[in-house]
Design an enzyme around this catalytic site. Structure first.
Site: not given
Ligand SMILES: Cc1cc2nc3c(=O)[nH]c(=O)nc-3n(C[C@H](O)[C@H](O)[C@H](O)COP(=O)(O)OP(=O)(O)OC[C@H]3O[C@@H](n4cnc5c(N)ncnc54)[C@H](O)[C@@H]3O)c2cc1C
Length: 474
Positions: A43, A188, A450
């Site tokens: 699974y 890649g 911030h």
């Protein structure tokens, strides 16, 4: 467990329990469909077992060790030791937790789980061969089917995966000792993520790539930041080199490459990781039996409702084509299940994000500036260098930038490219902006916490409006 040949029936049959298949099954269960999910292995599919989650687990663990050993500037002196087998076992525990969760969720949503390998056996039926001797097979008749069988690593001529000398990402994520040296074929995203992991673990990594740059799917200035950092980590790159053959030599191997002029180079290493791409798993499904054909690359053609050319059959995830990413498959899974249940669902691919978990990370969504111009937009671009981000400096990771591309007339956000720490998280704000048709002004008016990396999103947007406070406006 079913023994012998029996025939059962289901409203919706799903083949493959990766992110495409299990999400489709859970949504179908939520919609009260009678749904059967067939899985031959585990699974969670590639994503949970051999892809996204294992790779990100090892990337995070490696970062803990590497960063601690490189933090003198922060006043930290450490020499961490890594036990790769321990790291892999920690990763396996995460995988077990998640795959167990998928199984429980499927059951809780009423999904009928069947273990075995499925192939079509007629217009509206599949045969499932159960694993193991004497387990038999069963035939399941369906009203609708969803093909979600995913993809596998692509091999190249003369480089059959043997699990020892020539490995794929799957074996690379399960090694029990750090290789001294590694040739990675392909720059890649999978090749670059794993090269970074092993370089940080101390492996001598050489990347050979047939094209002329790393991460060729990304813009040059984005890829350049990642490549420079990879070189700082000791990774050697050789571009324009196609791997042609290999042989055993001493304790390891020699990989031969050839450039366009036919010149041959040799690279010695303990192993080679071949990461040249992935191909869809459609050749084992006996698609003829249901009247389906694939394109040349083995992909199934689908419409915006995930339907194939055969009315009763849908395809989701990697088998349905690029981008081969888990979140794209999950969305397709949801849509397919909803369409089967009669809901007016459809796919909208305009804001599929992509992330590369290198150092720093890459996050992209929507169009690049040149793509937007090709599409006929007059564009405005804003950028924020991470060197001007207070939060990035406190993390000790200030390489990269946030770039936003917007439509110059109305200010709609069209795309974004981020190369920065946590770019994979930051890109979500731009994805939401594109999906809801937000403008630069909307993002600029949003007060960002911030000090956070997310402030760089707001600053890039302000830069596009000529109103940046923390950088000089373009
Ligand atoms: C190293 C690596 C890293 C990755 N990192 C990311 C990432 O960071 N983010 C991201 O979005 N994507 C990532 N991906 C890609 C991602 O894993 C895939 O896009 C995703 O798993 C595709 O989902 P899927 O459901 O289409 O197929 P899969 O996850 O491949 O699942 C298909 C399932 O079908 C089963 N199956 C196949 N044939 C049959 C059959 N005949 N009968 C029964 N069952 C069958 C298989 O056993 C498998 O469990 C990564 C991939 C790799 C290899």
């Amino acid at each position: 467990m079913v023994v012998g040949d029996v025939t059962t029936g289901t409203e919706l049959l799903i083949i493959g329990a990766g992110p495409g298949g299990y999400v489709a099954a859970i949504r179908a269960g939520q919609l009260d469909l009678d749904v059967t999910l067939v899985e031959k292995e585990a699974y969670g599919g590639t994503c949970l077992n051999h892809g996204c989650i294992p790779s990100k687990a090892l990337i995070s663990a490696t970062d803990v060790a590497h960063d601690a050993g490189e933090a003198e500037a922060m006043g930290i002196y450490a020499d961490p030791a890594v036990d790769l087998a321990g790291m892999v076992s920690w990763k396996d525990d995460i995988v077990d937790q998640l795959t167990g969760g998928v199984e429980k969720l499927c059951k809780a949503n009423g999904v009928n789980l069947v273990e075995g390998r499925a192939e079509f056996a007629g217009e509206n039926k599949v045969r499932v061969a159960h694993g193991g001797e004497g387990q038999g097979s069963e035939t399941i008749e369906f009203e609708h089917a969803i093909v979600a069988t995913g993809s596998r690593p692509m091999a190249i001529p003369n480089f059959e995966f043997d699990g020892e000398h020539i490995i794929s990402s799957r074996e690379a994520l399960a090694l029990d000792a750090v290789p001294e040296s590694l040739v990675v074929v392909g720059a890649g995203y999978i090749g670059m993520e794993l090269s970074t992991v092993f370089a940080k673990l101390g492996t001598d990594v050489t990347v050979v790539e047939m094209l002329d740059s790393a991460l060729p799917a990304y813009e040059n200035d984005v890829a350049r930041v990642v490549k420079s950092r990879a070189e700082e980590l000791g990774i050697d790159f050789y571009f324009g080199e196609g791997a042609s053959e290999w042989e055993e030599s001493g304790d390891g191997i020699t990989v031969r490459t050839e450039n366009e002029e036919g010149e041959v180079s040799e690279f010695g290493a303990e192993k080679a990781l071949v990461a040249v791409g992935r191909e869809p798993v459609t050749d084992t499904l006996n698609l003829d039996a249901v009247g389906l054909a694939t394109d040349e690359g083995g992909f199934l053609d689908t419409d915006d409702r995930a339907r194939t050319d055969v009315e009763s059959v849908f395809a989701v995830g990697d088998v349905a084509g690029e981008p081969m990413l888990a979140h794209k498959g999950m969305k397709e899974g949801e849509v397919a299940a909803e369409v089967v249940a009669g809901e007016p669902s459809a796919l909208d691919y305009q804001s599929v994000p992509a992330a590369v978990f290198t150092d720093p990370e890459i996050g992209t969504v929507g169009m690049t500036e040149s793509e937007a111009e090709e599409a006929g937009f007059s564009t405005v671009v804003g950028e924020m260098p991470m060197q001007a981000s207070g939060r990035a400096l406190t993390l000790g990771e200030s390489d990269g930038f946030v770039r936003v591309v917007a439509d110059d007339d109305a200010g709609f956000v069209l795309g974004a490219q981020i190369v920065a720490p946590e770019a994979s998280e930051m890109i979500a704000e731009f994805g939401l902006a594109i999906e809801m048709g937000a403008t630069l002004e909307d993002i600029a008016a949003t007060i960002h916490t911030h000090p956070t990396l997310g402030e760089a999103v707001m600053e890039a947007v302000e830069n596009a409006r000529g109103k940046a406070i923390h950088t000089l406006n373009r």
